[in-house]
Design an enzyme around this catalytic site. Sequence first.
Site, PDB file in Angstrom:
ATOM      1  N   PHE A 237     -33.745-131.871  85.382  1.00  0.00           N
ATOM      2  CA  PHE A 237     -34.299-131.972  86.730  1.00  0.00           C
ATOM      3  C   PHE A 237     -35.569-132.802  86.819  1.00  0.00           C
ATOM      4  O   PHE A 237     -35.968-133.191  87.903  1.00  0.00           O
ATOM      5  CB  PHE A 237     -34.571-130.569  87.298  1.00  0.00           C
ATOM      6  CG  PHE A 237     -33.346-129.944  87.893  1.00  0.00           C
ATOM      7  CD1 PHE A 237     -33.123-129.976  89.255  1.00  0.00           C
ATOM      8  CD2 PHE A 237     -32.401-129.351  87.085  1.00  0.00           C
ATOM      9  CE1 PHE A 237     -31.982-129.429  89.799  1.00  0.00           C
ATOM     10  CE2 PHE A 237     -31.255-128.796  87.615  1.00  0.00           C
ATOM     11  CZ  PHE A 237     -31.042-128.834  88.982  1.00  0.00           C
TER      12      PHE A 237
ATOM     13  N   ASP B  15     -34.587-117.970  80.114  1.00  0.00           N
ATOM     14  CA  ASP B  15     -34.074-119.136  79.367  1.00  0.00           C
ATOM     15  C   ASP B  15     -34.840-119.318  78.058  1.00  0.00           C
ATOM     16  O   ASP B  15     -35.251-120.424  77.718  1.00  0.00           O
ATOM     17  CB  ASP B  15     -34.162-120.392  80.232  1.00  0.00           C
ATOM     18  CG  ASP B  15     -33.317-121.552  79.673  1.00  0.00           C
ATOM     19  OD1 ASP B  15     -32.372-121.283  78.899  1.00  0.00           O
ATOM     20  OD2 ASP B  15     -33.599-122.712  80.002  1.00  0.00           O
TER      21      ASP B  15
ATOM     22  N   SER C 177     -20.798-124.532 110.118  1.00  0.00           N
ATOM     23  CA  SER C 177     -21.899-123.559 110.031  1.00  0.00           C
ATOM     24  C   SER C 177     -22.814-123.837 108.841  1.00  0.00           C
ATOM     25  O   SER C 177     -23.888-123.258 108.729  1.00  0.00           O
ATOM     26  CB  SER C 177     -21.331-122.146 109.879  1.00  0.00           C
ATOM     27  OG  SER C 177     -20.616-122.047 108.643  1.00  0.00           O
TER      28      SER C 177
ATOM     29  N   GLU D 123     -24.262-124.264  96.467  1.00  0.00           N
ATOM     30  CA  GLU D 123     -23.352-123.500  95.607  1.00  0.00           C
ATOM     31  C   GLU D 123     -22.043-124.264  95.397  1.00  0.00           C
ATOM     32  O   GLU D 123     -21.481-124.282  94.301  1.00  0.00           O
ATOM     33  CB  GLU D 123     -23.073-122.131  96.235  1.00  0.00           C
ATOM     34  CG  GLU D 123     -24.280-121.197  96.199  1.00  0.00           C
ATOM     35  CD  GLU D 123     -24.081-119.936  97.023  1.00  0.00           C
ATOM     36  OE1 GLU D 123     -24.666-118.909  96.661  1.00  0.00           O
ATOM     37  OE2 GLU D 123     -23.358-119.971  98.038  1.00  0.00           O
TER      38      GLU D 123
ATOM     39  N   GLU E  75     -15.309-139.224  67.337  1.00  0.00           N
ATOM     40  CA  GLU E  75     -16.276-138.236  66.828  1.00  0.00           C
ATOM     41  C   GLU E  75     -17.245-137.823  67.937  1.00  0.00           C
ATOM     42  O   GLU E  75     -17.601-136.651  68.072  1.00  0.00           O
ATOM     43  CB  GLU E  75     -17.042-138.825  65.635  1.00  0.00           C
ATOM     44  CG  GLU E  75     -16.170-139.001  64.393  1.00  0.00           C
ATOM     45  CD  GLU E  75     -16.815-139.868  63.318  1.00  0.00           C
ATOM     46  OE1 GLU E  75     -16.425-139.726  62.146  1.00  0.00           O
ATOM     47  OE2 GLU E  75     -17.700-140.706  63.649  1.00  0.00           O
TER      48      GLU E  75
END
Length: 513
Positions: free
Chosen positions: A58, A171, A365, A408, A478
């Site tokens: 990010f 994390d 919506s 999402e 590979e």
Amino acid sequence: MQPDPSGSGGDGNANAKAKLAPPPVTAAGGRPVSVLPHKTANVRDHYRIGKKLGQGQFGTTYLCVDKASGGEFACKSIPKRKLLCREDYEDVWREIQIMHHLSEHPNVVRIRGAYEDALFVHIVMELCAGGELFDRIVAKGHYTERAAAQLIRTIVAVVEGCHSLGVMHRDLKPENFLFASAAEDAPLKATDFGLSMFYKPGDKFSDVVGSPYYVAPEVLQKCYGPESDVWSAGVILYILLCGVPPFWAETEAGIFRQILRGKLDFESEPWPSISDSAKDLVRNMLCRDPTKRLTAHEVLCHPWIVDDAVAPDKPIDSAVLSRLKHFSAMNKLKKMALRVIAESLSEEEIGGLKELFKMIDTDDSGTITFDELKEGLKRVGSELTEHEIQALMEAADIDNSGTIDYGEFIAATLHMNKLEREENLVSAFSFFDKDGSGFITIDELSQACREFGLDDLHLEDMIKDVDQNNDGQIDYSEFTAMMRKGNAGGAGRRTMRNSLQLNLGEILNPSNS
């Protein structure tokens, strides 16, 4: 010290979730226009931005110099175009708040301030120039159980500090611990609170986040609390003692199955020569029942941690160091390749998903209901049962609102199908294969490491771990085998998805599968 331009200093309130001020919203009621609740100065008014230090999913981290004092700091710059929905904006704001909240802990990287302009959010923080945890161990060439005990004491002290202030890290992994400087006695510091959450006792979370090797079983079962951080620290301890993760498989799904059901291996080398006290601590940190797992405080009171005489001072088998080198190197190469692919995804590709979202969201919506998803799937020729559609819905519905919002939807559909598409793997391979020879050489890997701001100390290990025919370079087959193995790095902000969400992407984008 620079005044805090974000105004987000911690107030010691463990239930700080309530004070999370939502960012301003556009007049149309869509995506927020800013992360911080008020305007700030331009970061370049106070700091000179220098060389790139590293790059994540990010944001990119740069060296920066305070114009007034000449002091060196790190500046993490997050492009706002990568924040796809309100939840992403709130995540960055929460990360800033949590860093302020924990800033007095001696083993947490200290935030200096946050700035925002039209294109980026900038987080200025303490510079940790001493490198990653595993790299330091490998560079030393030897270490002991006692040294491992001291490292885990620091890591778990950070966990205890977080939990005492009502913060769950979510994390914990070796890459998120850096040494403050190259000095032998430099403190170890926890970084990257991008997935961290405020919580209060009894709170349970259901969003599946973290990094595959380190994620706790209850996270995969979507009902977890702060105990999951202790599990992750237990995985780090296991790796420190034997050089490989406790739960391993060729695929991400296989790793998760092992985490849920696999048996801890204390029979293979070097475990017979590891002290019983160390094994006892590992067992109790990696207890699958979170109610029986040790708390962070109990870990810090364990004899292996407390009593230097219990953790032996004899060197751990050199084979452990060798494995640790390979494990760390593999992570770095794969992470670089994943970043190349993520950066190469065009607006057009995301635009196509935007159109798909609009097609399913028939009432405009901004969210998709169960009925809309059912109709949308029918239109693309799917024959799923209602029960299967409901399962897909629940898997993609991160906030358990009963509907799927745009963010999402993108997270659920823009995942492994993009990563594993041939043209994206070709593009990533070409990035490393600078001369187009069909092989990635050690020199080309060195150049790529420099471009990503990564330390290239262990290039031989990066190649050795992937090079199946031992010719000293990596060919395309590979490379693709490595990319399709169990994911080595974290999938970042709320994008580590279970197989149901991967299926949602495949069902809605059959041509991309």
